[in-house]
Design an enzyme around this catalytic site. Structure first.
Site, PDB file in Angstrom:
ATOM      1  N   TYR A  83      74.289   7.812  -7.037  1.00  0.00           N
ATOM      2  CA  TYR A  83      74.579   8.694  -8.176  1.00  0.00           C
ATOM      3  C   TYR A  83      76.075   8.880  -8.422  1.00  0.00           C
ATOM      4  O   TYR A  83      76.468   9.554  -9.365  1.00  0.00           O
ATOM      5  CB  TYR A  83      73.869  10.044  -8.004  1.00  0.00           C
ATOM      6  CG  TYR A  83      72.380   9.858  -8.064  1.00  0.00           C
ATOM      7  CD1 TYR A  83      71.678  10.092  -9.227  1.00  0.00           C
ATOM      8  CD2 TYR A  83      71.685   9.371  -6.963  1.00  0.00           C
ATOM      9  CE1 TYR A  83      70.318   9.867  -9.286  1.00  0.00           C
ATOM     10  CE2 TYR A  83      70.327   9.139  -7.013  1.00  0.00           C
ATOM     11  CZ  TYR A  83      69.646   9.386  -8.171  1.00  0.00           C
ATOM     12  OH  TYR A  83      68.303   9.155  -8.236  1.00  0.00           O
ATOM     13  N   LYS A  99      66.327   5.209   5.744  1.00  0.00           N
ATOM     14  CA  LYS A  99      65.932   3.798   5.846  1.00  0.00           C
ATOM     15  C   LYS A  99      66.882   3.122   6.820  1.00  0.00           C
ATOM     16  O   LYS A  99      67.534   2.110   6.513  1.00  0.00           O
ATOM     17  CB  LYS A  99      65.992   3.167   4.440  1.00  0.00           C
ATOM     18  CG  LYS A  99      65.402   1.785   4.352  1.00  0.00           C
ATOM     19  CD  LYS A  99      63.881   1.760   4.448  1.00  0.00           C
ATOM     20  CE  LYS A  99      63.368   0.329   4.407  1.00  0.00           C
ATOM     21  NZ  LYS A  99      61.915   0.244   4.695  1.00  0.00           N
ATOM     22  N   ASP A 119      59.619   4.801   3.400  1.00  0.00           N
ATOM     23  CA  ASP A 119      58.350   4.193   2.984  1.00  0.00           C
ATOM     24  C   ASP A 119      57.168   4.882   3.670  1.00  0.00           C
ATOM     25  O   ASP A 119      56.177   5.245   3.027  1.00  0.00           O
ATOM     26  CB  ASP A 119      58.348   2.674   3.200  1.00  0.00           C
ATOM     27  CG  ASP A 119      59.085   2.236   4.463  1.00  0.00           C
ATOM     28  OD1 ASP A 119      59.584   3.109   5.199  1.00  0.00           O
ATOM     29  OD2 ASP A 119      59.161   1.020   4.715  1.00  0.00           O
ATOM     30  N   ASP A 164      65.368  12.246  -5.154  1.00  0.00           N
ATOM     31  CA  ASP A 164      64.965  12.200  -6.556  1.00  0.00           C
ATOM     32  C   ASP A 164      63.510  11.753  -6.648  1.00  0.00           C
ATOM     33  O   ASP A 164      62.673  12.378  -7.313  1.00  0.00           O
ATOM     34  CB  ASP A 164      65.888  11.225  -7.301  1.00  0.00           C
ATOM     35  CG  ASP A 164      65.682  11.237  -8.806  1.00  0.00           C
ATOM     36  OD1 ASP A 164      64.883  12.064  -9.293  1.00  0.00           O
ATOM     37  OD2 ASP A 164      66.316  10.425  -9.495  1.00  0.00           O
TER      38      ASP A 164
HETATM   39 MG    MG Z   1      64.301  12.967 -11.196  1.00  0.00          MG
END
Ligand code: MG
Ligand code: NAI
Length: 327
Positions: free
Chosen positions: A120, A167, A200, A224
């Site tokens: 982001y 991850k 995952d 998110d």
């Molecule tokens: Mg969103």
């Protein structure tokens, strides 16, 4: 003394649900003073700027900010505002509602999402026309800050577990560091169980067995995605509030957008906005009022007194009145 609240209704249903939230806050008799500011698509058309300077300044000066939703200008409005206010923690609770048909019925998860870095930062580099390299930024400072925030959040609320989602098997350096820092921070919180999941696997467990989760902390993009998944576990966008917290500012907003498909019809579910206002009251130390409003809202939903998105027949205003009656 009254808290100064910057109110930014924005576009579409943002305006409609904000009106409901303010009515409920007024009915709760909370010591608040509201100062309205504008932002969004309409303002861009009228003034040539989506997020005017006085909206940013007013938000910085306020004790807290309530935001409705923006439309096409969302990235320039809300993403920018979160950055201007230096809000580094995004809190998204997902707690089951009695009376709402869902896959699961005893979900009580709080996702804490790092709000400042990761992809982001929007550092997209075009190497050639066919190759784009996005930079995923992870700093020790931000990881430590968000992990501490998650454990403090859990401690203050008597929650039992904090899970890091990562991850680290692929992102050995960045998420490897995150995992190390997470367990370092965890050592200061002996009464809280610390655990970690690959993103995952966490996704699968969230769908199959969300009861195993309590507080979850993760980087920006994982947060998110998984917070929308969690929101889907308890009834979706009409019910999902959020808080953006920094050291100097705090901004509270529903997860949903301006919903052009239903804007102007008076049928938007005001719950996500009202629950965001509840999070604001908690933040301001008005716990008793916060609890009363949430209880009134949950009772209305349980009795089926809802807008059409939850299968009810009420308009936004009518649902708001039912909540106020139960306050
Ligand atoms: Mg969103
Ligand atoms: P959206 O959240 O506005 O709507 C998605 C779907 O959920 C629509 O069918 C809508 O009717 C429904 N919905 C959302 N909130 C609801 C509520 N309170 N009650 C009942 N139904 C509700 O997301 P979408 O359609 O992807 O985006 C629409 C616009 O909103 C776009 O211009 C987008 O940029 C903007 N947006 C702004 C956000 C923000 O300001 N934080 C966040 C997400 C989108």
């Amino acid at each position: 003394m009254k808290y100064r609240i910057a109110v930014i209704p924005g576009d579409g249903i943002g305006k409609e649900v904000m009106e409901s939230a303010i009515e409920v806050l007024r009915a709760s008799d909370a010591p608040l003073e509201f100062i309205e500011y504008e932002a969004g698509d309409e303002v861009l058309k009228r003034r040539g700027v989506a997020l005017p300077e006085e909206t940013i300044e007013g938000s910085k000066e306020a004790d807290a900010v309530l935001f409705g939703s923006a439309g096409e200008t969302a990235a320039d409005v809300i993403v920018r505002l979160r950055r201007e206010l230096k809000t580094y923690a995004n809190i998204r609770p997902a707690k089951s509602f009695e009376g709402v048909k869902c896959l699961h019925h005893d979900v009580d998860i709080v996702i804490i999402r790092e709000n400042t870095e990761d992809v982001y930062k929007r550092l997209e580099n075009e190497i050639t026309e066919d190759i784009i390299v996005d930079l995923r930024v992870t700093t020790k400072e931000a990881v430590e800050r968000i992990c501490r925030f998650a454990f403090e959040y859990a401690k203050e609320r008597g929650r039992k577990k904090v899970a890091l989602v990562h991850k680290a098997n692929v992102l050995k350096k960045s998420d490897g560091m995150a995992k190390r820092i997470f367990y370092e921070v965890a050592r200061n919180y002996k009464n809280i169980v610390a655990e970690d999941y690959y993103v995952d696997a966490a996704s699968m467990f969230l769908v199959m067995n969300p009861q195993r989760f309590d507080v979850m902390v993760m980087s920006n993009m994982f947060g998110d995605i998984l917070s929308d998944l969690a929101s889907g576990l308890v009834g979706g966008l009409g019910l999902s509030p959020s808080a953006n917290i920094g050291d100097e500012s705090a901004l509270f907003e529903p997860v949903h957008g301006s919903a052009p498909d239903i804007a102007g019809k008076g049928i938007a579910n005001p719950s996500a906005m009202i629950l965001s206002a509840v999070m604001m009251l908690e933040y301001l130390g008005e716990k008793e009022r916060a609890e009363r409003i949430e209880k009134a809202l949950r009772e209305s939903i349980k009795e089926g007194l809802t807008t059409p998105d939850l299968g009810g027949k009420l308009k936004t205003k009518e649902m708001t009145e039912e909540i106020i009656k139960r306050l």
